[in-house]
Design an enzyme around this catalytic site. Structure first.
Site, PDB file in Angstrom:
ATOM      1  N   TYR A  63      46.279 -39.179 -19.198  1.00 41.77           N
ATOM      2  CA  TYR A  63      44.837 -39.396 -19.017  1.00 41.77           C
ATOM      3  C   TYR A  63      44.526 -40.150 -17.735  1.00 41.77           C
ATOM      4  O   TYR A  63      45.372 -40.829 -17.174  1.00 41.77           O
ATOM      5  CB  TYR A  63      44.222 -40.084 -20.242  1.00 41.77           C
ATOM      6  N   CYS A  64      43.285 -39.968 -17.291  1.00 38.26           N
ATOM      7  CA  CYS A  64      42.782 -40.649 -16.103  1.00 38.26           C
ATOM      8  C   CYS A  64      41.288 -40.905 -16.313  1.00 38.26           C
ATOM      9  O   CYS A  64      40.808 -40.944 -17.438  1.00 38.26           O
ATOM     10  CB  CYS A  64      43.049 -39.827 -14.835  1.00 38.26           C
ATOM     11  N   ARG A  65      40.554 -41.021 -15.244  1.00 35.95           N
ATOM     12  CA  ARG A  65      39.123 -41.306 -15.342  1.00 35.95           C
ATOM     13  C   ARG A  65      38.341 -40.103 -15.842  1.00 35.95           C
ATOM     14  O   ARG A  65      37.497 -40.216 -16.717  1.00 35.95           O
ATOM     15  CB  ARG A  65      38.602 -41.766 -13.976  1.00 35.95           C
ATOM     16  N   GLY A  67      39.907 -36.572 -15.968  1.00 36.66           N
ATOM     17  CA  GLY A  67      40.736 -35.441 -16.376  1.00 36.66           C
ATOM     18  C   GLY A  67      41.331 -34.669 -15.221  1.00 36.66           C
ATOM     19  O   GLY A  67      42.173 -33.793 -15.428  1.00 36.66           O
ATOM     20  N   MET A  92      38.670 -40.961 -19.413  1.00 42.50           N
ATOM     21  CA  MET A  92      38.046 -42.177 -19.925  1.00 42.50           C
ATOM     22  C   MET A  92      36.524 -42.161 -19.798  1.00 42.50           C
ATOM     23  O   MET A  92      35.831 -42.828 -20.559  1.00 42.50           O
ATOM     24  CB  MET A  92      38.629 -43.422 -19.228  1.00 42.50           C
TER      25      MET A  92
END
Length: 101
Positions: A63-65, A67, A92
Site C-alpha cells: 500500500y501507499c497513498r 495505489g 491510504m
C-alpha cells in the site's frame, strides 16, 4: 499482481488476521497515518527486497497513498519472484476517506 479493496483488508485486520503488509510511502507519509506492516519506501524496494525474502510465496499486500506506487512495488516484487502480491486499491487516501484515521 491482483488488487485488493480497503474493505477486504479492514475486515481481515478487524478479525485479527495477521497480514503481510508492505507500506511503500515515504517516512513522513507513514508518520501521518499507517495501518502497520513493514515500511520500505518505493525507491528502496529492490535494494531491500531480501528483507521480505521469507514472504516470496505468501500473500503480500502493498500500500501507499493512492495505489500508484504500491502497484509499481507489487510489479517489482513479482519480477523478483514473489508469487502473491496484491495492491491496495485507493491506498491510504481511500482508507482515511472511508474509515477515518
Amino acid at each position: 499482481m491482483q488488487n485488493i479493496t480497503i474493505e477486504e483488508v479492514k475486515e481481515r485486520l478487524d478479525k485479527g488476521e495477521q497480514l503481510n503488509l508492505l507500506d511503500v510511502r515515504e517516512p513522513h507519509e507513514r508518520e501521518e497515518f499507517s495501518i502497520g506492516g513493514t515500511h520500505i519506501p518505493l525507491g528502496q524496494v529492490m535494494m531491500q527486497a531480501d528483507a521480505l525474502e521469507n514472504l516470496k510465496n505468501q500473500e503480500v499486500i502493498v500500500y501507499c497513498r493512492s495505489g500508484n506506487r504500491s502497484g509499481q512495488a507489487a510489479l517489482i516484487l513479482e519480477t523478483m519472484g514473489f508469487t502473491n502480491t496484491k495492491n491496495l486499491s485507493g491506498g491510504m487516501m481511500a482508507w482515511q476517506s472511508k474509515f477515518g484515521s
